[in-house]
Design a protein around this motif. Structure first.
Motif, short mmCIF file in Angstrom:
data_model
loop_
_atom_site.label_atom_id
_atom_site.label_comp_id
_atom_site.label_asym_id
_atom_site.label_seq_id
_atom_site.Cartn_x
_atom_site.Cartn_y
_atom_site.Cartn_z
N ARG A 1 2.09 -8.72 2.18
CA ARG A 1 1.18 -9.34 3.07
C ARG A 1 0.39 -10.51 2.64
O ARG A 1 0.11 -11.04 3.38
CB ARG A 1 0.83 -8.23 3.24
CG ARG A 1 1.36 -6.74 3.72
CD ARG A 1 2.02 -7.06 4.96
NE ARG A 1 3.19 -5.93 5.94
CZ ARG A 1 4.18 -6.66 5.91
NH1 ARG A 1 4.69 -7.08 6.29
NH2 ARG A 1 5.17 -5.05 6.50
N SER A 2 0.15 -10.97 1.12
CA SER A 2 -0.91 -12.01 1.01
C SER A 2 -0.16 -11.54 -0.87
O SER A 2 0.27 -11.16 -1.11
CB SER A 2 -2.26 -10.84 0.97
OG SER A 2 -2.01 -10.20 -0.31
N CYS B 1 0.72 -5.95 -0.64
CA CYS B 1 2.28 -5.18 -0.21
C CYS B 1 2.14 -4.29 0.89
O CYS B 1 1.10 -3.32 1.01
CB CYS B 1 2.86 -5.69 -1.40
SG CYS B 1 2.47 -4.61 -2.68
N ARG B 2 3.41 -4.34 1.30
CA ARG B 2 3.38 -2.41 1.62
C ARG B 2 4.73 -1.70 1.06
O ARG B 2 5.95 -3.35 0.81
CB ARG B 2 4.05 -2.28 3.55
CG ARG B 2 3.11 -2.41 4.22
CD ARG B 2 2.62 -1.68 5.06
NE ARG B 2 1.97 -2.38 5.86
CZ ARG B 2 0.49 -1.08 6.23
NH1 ARG B 2 0.77 0.05 6.22
NH2 ARG B 2 -0.33 -1.44 7.26
#
Length: 120
Positions: free
Chosen positions: A49-50, A54-55
């Motif tokens: 996500r950056s 994260c996921r």
């Protein structure tokens, strides 16, 4: 319980240098042992996500989702276990790409283990 949830959030939100989340994004084989001593296996997918956040999504007979973060060579993920209890997994990032994790679950004694091995 609220204290544990706060610690989970603090672990994921801590910021320092180190390897970024992009370096561990991808698909993994999962092998682990629950806090209760039961073996499990399946797959996981990490999506960034950056540069640090994260996921993660596990499929080990049921689907679990969580948030994760890289922090000084450690990879930390939080999720809820099968009974809805907060769970934290702290992984060591190995030179071969494996993630060796220790699993802690709120209000449960002991710890579990989990290894994520990159699917190449």
């Amino acid at each position: 319980m609220k204290i544990f949830a706060g610690l989970c959030a603090a672990a994921v939100l801590a910021t320092t240098g180190g390897a970024g989340a992009q370096q561990i994004a991808g698909n993994y084989h999962v092998a682990g042992k629950t806090v209760e001593g039961r073996d499990y296996a399946g797959t996981a997918r990490i999506e960034t996500r950056s540069t640090t956040d994260c996921r993660i999504r596990w499929n080990t007979g049921r689907v679990s989702q969580g948030v994760c973060r890289m922090n000084d060579g450690k990879f930390v993920a939080t999720l809820k276990d099968r009974s809805g209890q907060p769970e934290v997994v702290t992984y060591d990032v190995m030179s071969d790409g494996r993630l060796n994790g220790v699993v802690t679950v709120a209000d449960k004694k002991g710890s579990g283990r989990e290894v994520l091995t990159p699917i190449r």
